[in-house]
Write an enzyme that holds these catalytic residues in place. Structure first.
Site, PDB file in Angstrom:
ATOM      1  N   ARG A  62      11.312   1.856   3.824  1.00 18.07           N
ATOM      2  CA  ARG A  62      10.773   1.142   4.869  1.00 18.07           C
ATOM      3  C   ARG A  62      11.616   0.379   5.653  1.00 18.07           C
ATOM      4  NH1 ARG A  62       5.252   1.739   5.999  1.00 18.07           N
ATOM      5  NH2 ARG A  62       4.282  -0.146   6.750  1.00 18.07           N
ATOM      6  N   ARG A 116       0.758  -1.253  -0.041  1.00 15.02           N
ATOM      7  CA  ARG A 116      -0.017  -0.004   0.104  1.00 15.02           C
ATOM      8  C   ARG A 116       0.781   1.395   0.152  1.00 15.02           C
ATOM      9  NH1 ARG A 116      -5.034  -0.224   2.175  1.00 15.02           N
ATOM     10  NH2 ARG A 116      -4.328  -2.324   2.877  1.00 15.02           N
ATOM     11  N   THR A 117       1.744   1.277   0.989  1.00 13.17           N
ATOM     12  CA  THR A 117       2.715   2.489   1.286  1.00 13.17           C
ATOM     13  C   THR A 117       3.551   2.600  -0.092  1.00 13.17           C
ATOM     14  OG1 THR A 117       2.596   2.474   3.503  1.00 13.17           O
ATOM     15  CG2 THR A 117       4.448   3.623   2.475  1.00 13.17           C
ATOM     16  N   LYS A 128      24.960 -12.359   4.052  1.00  9.66           N
ATOM     17  CA  LYS A 128      25.931 -11.336   2.990  1.00  9.66           C
ATOM     18  C   LYS A 128      26.372 -10.213   4.161  1.00  9.66           C
ATOM     19  CE  LYS A 128      24.516 -12.087  -1.583  1.00  9.66           C
ATOM     20  NZ  LYS A 128      24.052 -11.408  -2.836  1.00  9.66           N
ATOM     21  N   HIS A 134       6.274   7.373  10.843  1.00  8.32           N
ATOM     22  CA  HIS A 134       5.937   7.004   9.664  1.00  8.32           C
ATOM     23  C   HIS A 134       5.127   8.379   9.036  1.00  8.32           C
ATOM     24  CE1 HIS A 134       4.307   5.256   5.945  1.00  8.32           C
ATOM     25  NE2 HIS A 134       3.192   4.823   6.455  1.00  8.32           N
TER      26      HIS A 134
END
Lengths: 319, 319, 319
Positions: free
Chosen positions: B103, B52-53, B82, B131
Site C-alpha cells: 500500500r 482493514r486491508t 534515510k 486498489h
C-alpha cells in the site's frame, strides 16, 4: 543460556562453522524452508524501528518453521510513564518467547538483557554499540562472493567515525590472515583511534586514504557506507561530507574485475543506481545473505550449539 | 514475475476463472484452510496504515498456510532522513518474502515496485491510483449474490470524483454485456470525464442522476460510498455533500426485493444501521469475500498461474 | 458465541476447570506446544498499545498452533476522520479471524463488540472496566503457588481506587470460602465503596489497613500494585502517594515463609529489585502463568467449551 551479543564473541573456527551452516540454510530455504524450529516463538523487541532488520530476522525465523511476536514500539515497556526497567521487560518476555531479538538505542542494552533473560538474546543493534548480525553477514558475503577472506584488501568508505558496522567488520576481519584495510573517510569523520589501536595490537595492516579512485583500483572489497545526516550539526556540514565519495560508472571502471561492492543499506546517493546491474554490485545479495546468517544464528541459539556462552564469560571476553 | 497491479489487467475469462477459484477458496477456508502456501512468506508493506486491508490480506495468506511479515510504518524505509528509494526497499524485501503486498500513497508506486521486485507484487492501493483487489471483490460479490453480472443495472452513489473504487469497478463492469450504470453524486463530486469517455468508448450505457429514490427503484446493485471529509476544503462544504444521499428504511422499501446494497467500508452515516439486518444489505458479506478473492490472487501469484505478466506487457496493457 | 468479557462470568466450578486446563496447557507448552488450534486465526485488536498483554495472548495462540493478525493502532478503524463505529469494525474483523482479542479504552466496549461479533470476543481490558484474563491469571497463580485459595489471607496494596485488577481479583476471591482481604492504600486512593458493598453482600471479611508492616506479617498473599502517575492531578500528589508503601528486604523478613508476593506488572519502585531472588517473589512466574491461562481460554472459546454464553445471558449475569 546462549546469546549473540557481539561480533567479538566468535573465533575464527566458529566463523567458519557459522558460514557453513548459513550455506546449508540457504540451500534449505530455497527448497521451501525447514521445520527445525517448529513450535518455537521469536520475540522481535525493537525499542526503535528498523523494519529492514526486523523483517530479516522474522523471515529467518519463519524459514525455519518458527513463529514471531513483534513490536517496533517496545519503548512503551519501559516508558517514563510506566517506569519499568529493561530488566523487568526482558524477564517478562522470556515467559512469552523462546528467543529474544532486541534492538535498543543504548550501548550495552543487549548485555543487560542477556544477564536477566531466561531465553537466548540476539543483539539486533544497541545504539552506538554493536550490530553483530550485520557484520557477520557482511563477512559472510565477502567469503561467499570471493571464496576466501585471508589476504584480501578491503576498503571502508564513508562515515567511519559513527558507522558501527564498519568498526565491527574491522574487528572481525582482524581474525583473518593477511587482510589489509583501507579507510577512506571525509575529514570530519575519520576512523576512530580505538579501532586503529585494536588493529595495531592485532598486527593488521591498515591505511588511511583520501583518494578513493586510487584505492578502488587495488582493493578486492569496497565497503561503502552512508553519511548519516543526523550525525552532523548543520545541513552544510552534512553536505560537505556526503558529497565527497561516490561510486559511479567511471569509478567502477577502475575497479578490478573480480572485486565486489558492499553496502549495509539503506544507501543515500553514495552509489549511483547505474552501478546496480554490474556483477560486482553485491549489496542486494548481501541483504539476502542476512536471512541465511540469521537462520544459522537462530538455530544455534535454540539448538544449544556453538554460540553458547554464559554472560560472565561473554563479558570478560568482550572487555 | 507475476503481479496484480490493476483491475484492468484481467480479461473477462480471467475474471470468471478468478471467481471460480475464490469460491473454491471459500469452501476450503470454511473447512479449516489449506496448506497450499505452507512455507511461503508474504510481506505486508504498508506505507500508510490501512488495518482493514492489511488484515484481509494477512488472513488470506494464513488461510493458505503461509506466514506474514508486516509493517504499517513502511515510510521509514524511504524516509527523508534515510533517503532510500522505493526501488531499493523493494529489492531488499524481495530477499525476505515470496510475495509483496504493498500500500502506498503515490499513484504508480505499485508499477515501480513490480519493475524491480524479484517476487510478485500485489497492489493494495496506490494513492489516488488503483486498489484492484477491492474492485475485484466488489465485482465478485455482485456475481455471487446475484448469479451474474451481464445485464445488471448498477448505481454508484456518493463521492464519484475521488472514489477510486468506483472508477475501478466501472472499468471492470465495462467488460460485461449489457450493464447499465447510474451515477448519483452530489454536485461537488461528479463522476470524472475520463471515466465517462472510457464508458463511451466501450459502448456502456450510463446515466448521471440526482434523484436517489428514483434510481433505487430500478437498480439491481446500489453501490454506496463514503463522502471523504478530507477531500473537502471546508467543514461546511463537506457537510453539504455528505448529507445528500443516505440509505435508510424508507429508501430500502423502494428497492427491488432481489437487489443488493454494497459499500467498500468504512461507512460514515450514509447507510443507516437499521438497514443492516435486511438481506439485501450485502456489505459485510462483501468484506468477507475480500479474503477469498485475496486467497485466490495470492495462490495465482505464488503458483505461477493466470495473473502472470511481465511488467512491460502490463504497462502497455494499462496505458 | 463464546465470549470472555468479565471475571464475574465464571463460577467456582468453572474456575476449577479452567485452572486444571491451564495446568495441562503448561505441560504441553513445555513439551513444545500443541496443534489444537492449527489453521485458526486470532485477531489482536488493540485500540491502545499494551505490548505485554498482546504478546501474552499472541504467544498463547501460537503455542496452540494458531496464527495471529495484530494491531496496536486499531483506533484508526473507528477514527474521527473515517468515522466508523466499533460495531462495524468488529463485524468486518469477524470475517478475518476466528477469535478477537480486544483492548479498548472505553468501559463496556468488550460487551458492545461481543453483541455484534460472529466469532468469540475476549476482553483484554476495556478502560476502567475489566481485564478478566489478568485477574484470572492472578487467581490461578495463588492457587498454583499455595495449593488452594479457600481460607487465605490476601493483602492488596497500592492504588486501590483506580486499580481495576485489584477490583476484579477481589470479586473473584469472593467466590471462595473463608478468604480474608486486607486493603492497604494511601489516603488518596482507598478501595471504592462499591467493592466493599459487594464484599459485604457476599459475606467476605475485609479490613482497611494503613500499616503495611503489620499486614505483611499475617497474610499469605501480598498483591502489590503500581501507583499510576497519570491518575494524579500533580506531580507532588503522585509522589506523596507513591512513596508510602514499598516491599524491600526488611519488609520481606517480616513475611511468612510460605507467603507469596504478586504484582500485575509493570512495577515502578514499589518492589525493590533485591526482593526478586526470594522464592516468595512470584510476580515473574505470575506473568508466565498468563500464557497458560490464555491458552486455556482461547481453547475454550474456539472449542466451544465452558465459557459459552449468549451475550444476553452474560449481560444479565454481569448486572
Amino acid at each position: 543460556m546462549y546469546h549473540v551479543l557481539s561480533a567479538h564473541q566468535f573465533d575464527r573456527q566458529q566463523l567458519d562453522e557459522l558460514f557453513k551452516t548459513a550455506e546449508i540454510m540457504e540451500f534449505n530455504a530455497r527448497k521451501g524452508g525447514l521445520n527445525l524450529l517448529g513450535g518455537k516463538i521469536m520475540a522481535a523487541l525493537f525499542f526503535e524501528p528498523s523494519t529492514r532488520t526486523r523483517f530479516s530476522f522474522e523471515s529467518a525465523m519463519m524459514r525455519l518453521g518458527g513463529t514471531v511476536i513483534s513490536t517496533e514500539n517496545a519503548a512503551q515497556f519501559s516508558s517514563a510513564i510506566k517506569g519499568e526497567t529493561l530488566e523487568d521487560s526482558i524477564r517478562v518476555i522470556s515467559s512469552y518467547a523462546d528467543v529474544i531479538v532486541m534492538r535498543h538505542n543504548e550501548v550495552g542494552a543487549a548485555m543487560r538483557a542477556a544477564k536477566v533473560a531466561t531465553v537466548p538474546v540476539i543483539n539486533a543493534g544497541d545504539g552506538a554499540g554493536e550490530h553483530p548480525t550485520q557484520s557477520l553477514l557482511d563477512l559472510y558475503t565477502i567469503q561467499k562472493e570471493l571464496g576466501r577472506v585471508d589476504g584480501l584488501k578491503v576498503a571502508m568508505v564513508g562515515d567511519l567515525t559513527y558507522g558501527r558496522t564498519v568498526h565491527s567488520l574491522a574487528y572481525l576481519l582482524a581474525k583473518y590472515q593477511g587482510v589489509k584495510l583501507y579507510f577512506v573517510a571525509p575529514e570530519s569523520c575519520p576512523i576512530p583511534e580505538k579501532v586503529k589501536a585494536f588493529l595495531d595490537e592485532k598486527g593488521v595492516e591498515y591505511f588511511e586514504e583520501t583518494d578513493l579512485e586510487k584505492v578502488a583500483e587495488i582493493v578486492d572489497v569496497l565497503y561503502m557506507t552512508r553519511i548519516q545526516k543526523e550525525r552532523f550539526p548543520t545541513q552544510s556540514d552534512y553536505e560537505r561530507a556526503a558529497g565527497v565519495y561516490k561510486i559511479d560508472p567511471p569509478l567502477l571502471d577502475r575497479m578490478k574485475s573480480n572485486s565486489i561492492i558492499l553496502h549495509p543499506l539503506p544507501r543515500a546517493g553514495e552509489i549511483a543506481p547505474e552501478v546496480d546491474d554490474d556483477p560486482r554490485a553485491a549489496y542486494f545479495r548481501q541483504a539476502k545473505n542476512g536471512v541465511y546468517i540469521r537462520m544459522a544464528l537462530l538455530a544455534y541459539c535454540l539448538e544449544e550449539g556453538m554460540v553458547s556462552r554464559d554472560t560472565t564469560a561473554l563479558e570478560s571476553l568482550l572487555k
